[in-house]
Enzyme design. Structure first.
Site, PDB file in Angstrom:
ATOM      1  N   LYS A 200       0.831  -1.208   0.000  1.00  0.00           N
ATOM      2  CA  LYS A 200       0.000   0.000   0.000  1.00  0.00           C
ATOM      3  C   LYS A 200       0.865   1.258   0.000  1.00  0.00           C
ATOM      4  O   LYS A 200       2.042   1.223   0.380  1.00  0.00           O
ATOM      5  CB  LYS A 200      -0.922  -0.001   1.225  1.00  0.00           C
ATOM      6  CG  LYS A 200      -1.952  -1.107   1.188  1.00  0.00           C
ATOM      7  CD  LYS A 200      -2.976  -0.852   0.091  1.00  0.00           C
ATOM      8  CE  LYS A 200      -4.041  -1.905   0.016  1.00  0.00           C
ATOM      9  NZ  LYS A 200      -3.579  -3.216  -0.443  1.00  0.00           N
TER      10      LYS A 200
HETATM   11  N1  T4K Z   1      -9.592  -4.045   0.539  1.00  0.00           N
HETATM   12  C1  T4K Z   1      -8.926  -3.700  -0.567  1.00  0.00           C
HETATM   13  C2  T4K Z   1      -9.602  -2.819  -1.563  1.00  0.00           C
HETATM   14  C3  T4K Z   1      -7.614  -4.147  -0.767  1.00  0.00           C
HETATM   15  O1  T4K Z   1      -6.951  -3.809  -1.896  1.00  0.00           O
HETATM   16  C4  T4K Z   1      -7.019  -4.967   0.202  1.00  0.00           C
HETATM   17  C5  T4K Z   1      -5.688  -5.477   0.009  1.00  0.00           C
HETATM   18  C6  T4K Z   1      -7.754  -5.283   1.373  1.00  0.00           C
HETATM   19  C7  T4K Z   1      -9.047  -4.798   1.501  1.00  0.00           C
HETATM   20  C8  T4K Z   1      -7.206  -6.145   2.459  1.00  0.00           C
HETATM   21  O2  T4K Z   1      -6.153  -5.528   3.156  1.00  0.00           O
HETATM   22  P1  T4K Z   1      -4.981  -6.465   3.827  1.00  0.00           P
HETATM   23  O3  T4K Z   1      -5.655  -7.507   4.652  1.00  0.00           O
HETATM   24  O4  T4K Z   1      -4.141  -7.029   2.732  1.00  0.00           O
HETATM   25  O5  T4K Z   1      -4.248  -5.472   4.698  1.00  0.00           O
HETATM   26  C9  T4K Z   1      -1.909  -7.584  -2.581  1.00  0.00           C
HETATM   27  C10 T4K Z   1      -1.909  -7.309  -1.098  1.00  0.00           C
HETATM   28  O6  T4K Z   1      -1.538  -8.470  -0.351  1.00  0.00           O
HETATM   29  C11 T4K Z   1      -3.210  -6.793  -0.587  1.00  0.00           C
HETATM   30  O7  T4K Z   1      -2.921  -6.121   0.633  1.00  0.00           O
HETATM   31  C12 T4K Z   1      -3.822  -5.783  -1.534  1.00  0.00           C
HETATM   32  N2  T4K Z   1      -5.127  -5.371  -1.134  1.00  0.00           N
HETATM   33  C13 T4K Z   1      -3.914  -6.375  -2.925  1.00  0.00           C
HETATM   34  C14 T4K Z   1      -4.477  -5.385  -3.903  1.00  0.00           C
HETATM   35  O8  T4K Z   1      -2.621  -6.698  -3.364  1.00  0.00           O
HETATM   36  P2  T4K Z   1      -1.557  -9.740  -3.920  1.00  0.00           P
HETATM   37  O9  T4K Z   1      -1.963 -11.115  -3.535  1.00  0.00           O
HETATM   38  O10 T4K Z   1      -1.890  -9.257  -5.267  1.00  0.00           O
HETATM   39  O11 T4K Z   1      -0.018  -9.434  -3.526  1.00  0.00           O
HETATM   40  P3  T4K Z   1       1.349 -10.007  -4.138  1.00  0.00           P
HETATM   41  O12 T4K Z   1       1.985 -10.911  -3.148  1.00  0.00           O
HETATM   42  O13 T4K Z   1       1.144 -10.516  -5.512  1.00  0.00           O
HETATM   43  O14 T4K Z   1       2.209  -8.673  -4.171  1.00  0.00           O
HETATM   44  C15 T4K Z   1       1.995  -7.679  -5.147  1.00  0.00           C
HETATM   45  C16 T4K Z   1       3.334  -7.218  -5.682  1.00  0.00           C
HETATM   46  O15 T4K Z   1       4.000  -6.487  -4.674  1.00  0.00           O
HETATM   47  C17 T4K Z   1       4.248  -8.356  -6.083  1.00  0.00           C
HETATM   48  O16 T4K Z   1       4.461  -8.290  -7.463  1.00  0.00           O
HETATM   49  C18 T4K Z   1       5.537  -8.130  -5.318  1.00  0.00           C
HETATM   50  C19 T4K Z   1       5.391  -6.825  -4.594  1.00  0.00           C
HETATM   51  N3  T4K Z   1       5.770  -6.936  -3.186  1.00  0.00           N
HETATM   52  C20 T4K Z   1       4.918  -7.555  -2.323  1.00  0.00           C
HETATM   53  C21 T4K Z   1       5.248  -7.652  -1.001  1.00  0.00           C
HETATM   54  C22 T4K Z   1       4.308  -8.333  -0.043  1.00  0.00           C
HETATM   55  C23 T4K Z   1       6.959  -6.426  -2.755  1.00  0.00           C
HETATM   56  O17 T4K Z   1       7.746  -5.892  -3.568  1.00  0.00           O
HETATM   57  N4  T4K Z   1       7.296  -6.498  -1.439  1.00  0.00           N
HETATM   58  C24 T4K Z   1       6.480  -7.089  -0.520  1.00  0.00           C
HETATM   59  O18 T4K Z   1       6.814  -7.128   0.678  1.00  0.00           O
HETATM   60  O19 T4K Z   1      -2.326  -8.867  -2.837  1.00  0.00           O
END
Ligand code: T4K
Length: 423
Positions: A200
């Site tokens: 975020k």
């Molecule tokens: N409501 C909305 C509208 C939301 O967008 C979200 C979360 C929530 C509620 C729930 O909030 P949380 O419970 O998550 O606090 C990601 C996030 O995990 C999620 O928080 C977010 N929305 C969503 C839009 O995106 P993924 O499954 O697509 O994440 P992931 O692992 O594919 O990571 C995205 C990119 O970020 C990757 O290409 C790599 C990069 N990354 C990721 C992490 C974790 C980094 O560079 N470093 C890191 O530490 O969900």
């Protein structure tokens, strides 16, 4: 710079980037201050349970937003669950399908039926004009999602909620640092929920918060997030563990000191994308209301494939071959994911704008980890994909020619993001 279609990595050229560019790279504050705070925490040996950093964090956020109560949480999803429960939502709740699945799951987890509503194509947020016909005697609330940090039509939602005696909650996961009519997101509805996940605009590694001006509600939420404890040995309410820990809070305090810089970089990046893509037919960058405060964390494109010929998904493949991990947030829409897909046969659920947008939206790398050099290269890839759109589409549709490359992209993307099947 690549100049013609054969330079594209998907057709055999060398990938533009050696390392993968991501959409959600964390924005990080000053490392020295972070380390100093970690040392303080370790010296104090206070790691969780409403420690001094958590208390300071909550005060800072309340002051910044201008809201009476900020209750920190372990993540945005648990914050949503607790907010929903504390508001005593039940039966049916109306929300957009075009959101991260956590918004819907937070309801279904508590056996409340999410009723998916269509969105306004201009704002990508819930369309107030579609809500009233979805209200039934079982409806207890509305959840608006400030998608990409662009606020919902809050006034219209407030009116509908008031006239039908419904609770109004906002998923403000993307909305930290943004305003609506000059007032900060976080102070609207019965409550607003932030996510401070690593990806975020503003992060605490994992984390979230509920913001509310309702003191009674805040008291209830505080009980709920700490097992219902009111002092030692005295449980007066049902609760769970939603607490933010001290490390997350100190990470947040440190990052909070840099948010003006994050916004400045994000805005510069956004303007750079805008400049580079402005005359690319069929590609539209979403706009932000520059009279309002905005975090500019998301660079989202709409692809009109009747003009580009090459499809949104083919553009994603082309970018990924160049090591640009573009994302299709929020494809295919919650209503097309389980368990909701099985609950709502398509005949009963008509969400034309959601369907249309979910198939044409694309998120590009943004945030402080990218700068103008990378952006110009990304936009040049986009330009080649679109200028040679017809040919690219034809080549990519004839699977034989590119099958090995797609296989390679899938393998790479899986390594980069083990949670997902990228295509
Ligand atoms: N409501 C909305 C509208 C939301 O967008 C979200 C979360 C929530 C509620 C729930 O909030 P949380 O419970 O998550 O606090 C990601 C996030 O995990 C999620 O928080 C977010 N929305 C969503 C839009 O995106 P993924 O499954 O697509 O994440 P992931 O692992 O594919 O990571 C995205 C990119 O970020 C990757 O290409 C790599 C990069 N990354 C990721 C992490 C974790 C980094 O560079 N470093 C890191 O530490 O969900």
């Amino acid at each position: 710079m690549k100049e013609n279609i054969d330079d594209l990595a998907i057709f055999g050229g060398t990938p533009t980037f050696q390392e993968t560019l991501h959409v959600g790279r964390p924005n990080l504050g000053d490392r020295e201050r972070l380390l100093k705070r970690i040392n303080d925490m370790l010296d104090r040996k206070w790691l969780s349970n409403n420690g001094p950093y958590v208390q300071e964090f909550e005060r800072r956020i309340s002051d910044m937003i201008g809201v009476k109560n900020c209750i920190s949480m372990c993540n945005g999803t648990v914050a949503l669950e607790i907010a929903i429960r504390s508001l005593e939502l039940k039966g049916e709740v109306i929300l957009p399908s075009f959101t991260f699945v956590a918004t819907a799951h937070a309801l279904q987890w508590q056996e409340i039926t999410p009723v998916f509503c269509d969105i306004d194509p201009k704002t990508h947020t819930i369309d107030p004009s579609c809500i009233e016909k979805m209200i039934t005697p079982r409806t207890t609330g509305i959840i608006g999602v400030h998608l990409w940090g662009r606020p919902c039509d809050i006034e219209a939602l407030e009116e509908i909620a008031a006239s039908h005696r419904l609770k109004l909650l906002f998923d403000a996961a993307h909305g930290f640092g943004c305003s609506y009519k000059g007032r900060m997101i976080g102070s609207f509805g019965s409550a607003e929920v932030f996510s401070f996940h690593a990806t975020k605009f503003f992060n605490t590694c994992e984390g979230g918060a509920i913001a509310t001006n309702d003191d009674d509600l805040a008291g209830k939420i505080r009980l709920m997030k700490n097992f219902g404890f009111s002092g030692y040995d005295n449980v007066i309410y049902i609760g769970t563990n939603g607490k933010m820990n001290e490390f997350s809070a100190l990470m947040g305090l440190t990052n909070l000191e840099s948010i003006d810089e994050f916004i400045a970089v994000n805005f510069g990046n956004y303007r750079c994308y805008e400049q580079e893509l402005r005359d690319l037919a069929g590609v539209t960058l979403i706009n932000y209301d520059q009279r309002e405060k905005c975090n500019y964390q998301y660079v989202v494109l709409e692809i009109d494939e009747s003009i580009t010929h090459v499809t949104r998904d083919q553009i994603v493949d082309i970018l990924r071959a160049e090591n640009v991990l573009a994302r299709r947030y929020f494809y295919p829409g919650c209503h097309r994911m389980e368990p909701y897909r099985s609950y709502f046969p398509h005949a009963r659920l008509v969400l034309p704008e959601t369907e249309r947008l979910a198939n044409r939206v694309l998120s590009l790398p943004a945030g402080t980890a990218v700068g103008p050099d990378e952006i110009r290269k990304i936009c040049q890839i986009m330009r080649l994909a679109v200028v040679y759109g017809l040919e690219a589409e034809e080549r990519l549709s004839s699977h034989v020619a590119i099958a090995p490359v797609i296989k390679h992209i899938n393998a790479g993307a899986r390594l980069a993001s083990p949670n997902h099947s990228p295509l």
